[in-house]
Design a protein around this motif. Sequence first.
Motif, PDB file in Angstrom:
ATOM      1  N   ASP A   1     -48.003 -80.512 -33.186  1.00 28.83           N
ATOM      2  CA  ASP A   1     -47.374 -79.304 -32.697  1.00 28.83           C
ATOM      3  C   ASP A   1     -47.941 -78.113 -33.474  1.00 28.83           C
ATOM      4  O   ASP A   1     -47.995 -78.152 -34.700  1.00 28.83           O
ATOM      5  CB  ASP A   1     -45.867 -79.430 -32.936  1.00 28.83           C
TER       6      ASP A   1
ATOM      7  N   ASP B   1     -45.999 -68.342 -30.711  1.00 30.85           N
ATOM      8  CA  ASP B   1     -45.894 -69.205 -29.536  1.00 30.85           C
ATOM      9  C   ASP B   1     -46.400 -70.600 -29.866  1.00 30.85           C
ATOM     10  O   ASP B   1     -47.453 -70.748 -30.471  1.00 30.85           O
ATOM     11  CB  ASP B   1     -46.726 -68.622 -28.388  1.00 30.85           C
TER      12      ASP B   1
ATOM     13  N   GLY C   1     -47.563 -74.594 -29.071  1.00 32.32           N
ATOM     14  CA  GLY C   1     -48.285 -75.448 -28.133  1.00 32.32           C
ATOM     15  C   GLY C   1     -48.648 -76.758 -28.807  1.00 32.32           C
ATOM     16  O   GLY C   1     -48.172 -77.057 -29.895  1.00 32.32           O
ATOM     17  N   ARG C   2     -49.493 -77.527 -28.108  1.00 29.54           N
ATOM     18  CA  ARG C   2     -49.850 -78.846 -28.624  1.00 29.54           C
ATOM     19  C   ARG C   2     -51.355 -78.912 -28.843  1.00 29.54           C
ATOM     20  O   ARG C   2     -52.137 -78.508 -27.981  1.00 29.54           O
ATOM     21  CB  ARG C   2     -49.418 -79.913 -27.623  1.00 29.54           C
TER      22      ARG C   2
ATOM     23  N   LYS D   1     -52.988 -76.550 -26.172  1.00 32.03           N
ATOM     24  CA  LYS D   1     -52.501 -76.474 -24.788  1.00 32.03           C
ATOM     25  C   LYS D   1     -51.098 -75.911 -24.736  1.00 32.03           C
ATOM     26  O   LYS D   1     -50.396 -75.859 -25.741  1.00 32.03           O
ATOM     27  CB  LYS D   1     -52.540 -77.871 -24.167  1.00 32.03           C
ATOM     28  N   ASN D   2     -50.696 -75.521 -23.530  1.00 27.08           N
ATOM     29  CA  ASN D   2     -49.332 -75.050 -23.259  1.00 27.08           C
ATOM     30  C   ASN D   2     -48.950 -73.770 -23.996  1.00 27.08           C
ATOM     31  O   ASN D   2     -47.832 -73.626 -24.469  1.00 27.08           O
ATOM     32  CB  ASN D   2     -48.293 -76.138 -23.600  1.00 27.08           C
TER      33      ASN D   2
ATOM     34  N   PRO E   1     -48.025 -70.031 -23.379  1.00 21.43           N
ATOM     35  CA  PRO E   1     -47.684 -69.197 -22.221  1.00 21.43           C
ATOM     36  C   PRO E   1     -48.616 -67.987 -22.106  1.00 21.43           C
ATOM     37  O   PRO E   1     -49.086 -67.452 -23.109  1.00 21.43           O
ATOM     38  CB  PRO E   1     -46.241 -68.766 -22.510  1.00 21.43           C
TER      39      PRO E   1
ATOM     40  N   SER F   1     -52.146 -72.213 -13.362  1.00 16.80           N
ATOM     41  CA  SER F   1     -51.028 -72.560 -14.235  1.00 16.80           C
ATOM     42  C   SER F   1     -50.561 -71.328 -15.006  1.00 16.80           C
ATOM     43  O   SER F   1     -51.259 -70.325 -15.092  1.00 16.80           O
ATOM     44  CB  SER F   1     -51.457 -73.681 -15.181  1.00 16.80           C
TER      45      SER F   1
ATOM     46  N   PHE G   1     -50.030 -71.367 -18.106  1.00 21.49           N
ATOM     47  CA  PHE G   1     -50.347 -71.592 -19.515  1.00 21.49           C
ATOM     48  C   PHE G   1     -51.843 -71.470 -19.778  1.00 21.49           C
ATOM     49  O   PHE G   1     -52.666 -71.803 -18.927  1.00 21.49           O
ATOM     50  CB  PHE G   1     -49.876 -72.989 -19.940  1.00 21.49           C
TER      51      PHE G   1
ATOM     52  N   THR H   1     -55.181 -72.667 -22.002  1.00 25.30           N
ATOM     53  CA  THR H   1     -55.718 -73.702 -22.886  1.00 25.30           C
ATOM     54  C   THR H   1     -56.700 -73.001 -23.802  1.00 25.30           C
ATOM     55  O   THR H   1     -57.613 -72.336 -23.343  1.00 25.30           O
ATOM     56  CB  THR H   1     -56.440 -74.786 -22.079  1.00 25.30           C
TER      57      THR H   1
END
Lengths: 177, 283
Positions: free
Chosen positions: B176, B184, B186-187, B201-202, B204, B242, B244, B246
């Motif tokens: 994480d 923010d 993400g992974r 990733k993820n 916003p 998407s 999100f 990357t």
Amino acid sequence: MSITLKNIIRFVLFILVQVFVLHKVPPLHEYVVPYVYFLYVLWLPFKTSRAALMFVAFLFGLTLDYFLKCPGLHAAACVLIAYIRPFLINILISQEGADTNYSSPSITSMGWAPYATYVVILTLIHNIYLVLLEWLQFGNFLYFLGKILATTAMSLLLIIIAELLFNRKEKFRTNTV
Amino acid sequence: MRNIFLFIRRYSNFLLFLVLQIIALSFLFRFNKYHEAVFNGFSSEVTGRVSQKYNSVEYYFQLKKTNDALVHENLELRKMLKDNYESYDTTKKVVVDSIKVDSILKYQKYQYYEAKVVGSFITTQTNYFMLHRGAKQGVHADMGVIGPQGIVGRVVNVSDNFSTVMSVLNRQFKVDAKLKKSGDRGRVEWDGASPQYIFLKNIPKSAPIAKGDSVLTSDLSSIFPPNIMIGTVAEIVNDPSSNFYTLKLKTATNFSSVQYVNVVENLQLDERKALEEAAQKNQ
């Protein structure tokens, strides 16, 4: 030097070269992994029984696996080529009794073309199986195809270099076995 | 009965082939799922010792890089010293903390151990490190590993004197992360392509991002302390379908030259795990 001793030394050397030389080379591309270790299985003597061949290949693959921390991956591929090897030699060997006249597969014992076919087919099978097992866990189809082709090309190049560097003297033994 | 024996004798080679294949594949899939290698202790001791011999030579070639990394780390730590900062406001009252250092030990969350890297690979799809510190020296599975420049990986296996670390450059590794600027989360994952780049990733699309932004470990991670460097943004991949982003990150750690790492133990992990398990049971 006896054949057994020679093969034990070869076992250690192939593992060390694969782990500490070829796997330490900075990666060129994700598709190109320089594999040459399975040449050990290809070079084992003709007279090894099929069961022994598979056992040795399993042990050999597993040793490499424990160094690279992926137990089973290379062992599975090595066992597969060890199983197919006798069939291929039976088909490819040209004259009667070449496998008794010489000790192990090489250019002198099998002839140039059959030996090349033997190496190319087993290299391809080994790499296809290895990449397939990886592909089952992750990756896409392009990765699968690209890696097989690139890795096989790299392996063949390394095998040619190994054959040129280490000219194995195959003595012609008597016909009357 | 006789026919069965004849069958086994006739196809003994094929049956042996099948047995060896099944053994090899069960090793493989079992390890990928639980990271429990068969003969783990013994094999780690042996491969660890061989790797250590190799590393004693290789180490000399990396000395310069190792030294540079340590000097930089020292500089960063020195910059954080309290003495570097002096307030202009002389009316400020200085309060001397009367709590003894020992008395806050029970609040300590992270414990650090130093370890020497004796084996490392970056060429496969599942890369692992080998550390010369094992169960006898206080390492156990699921401890975080951080280097002088940033995170390195997670301990997955230990033997008596060696431990196996899943590198960030492993397709099964996930951590994480957060952006330093906006927070923010993400992974972080690796796609297996280049050992210099990983992916976040993820994130916003509302988050303000620029190339060169730092990405740190988030406060949610159970094994890594928060605010440890992971990498810097090298490329923003915009996927129109998407919400999100990357982000392609340049790793902070140079995985091919890292020689010394810190193993981090989260002393409050057991309590956290117990609570999480209890919450799952209640559902």
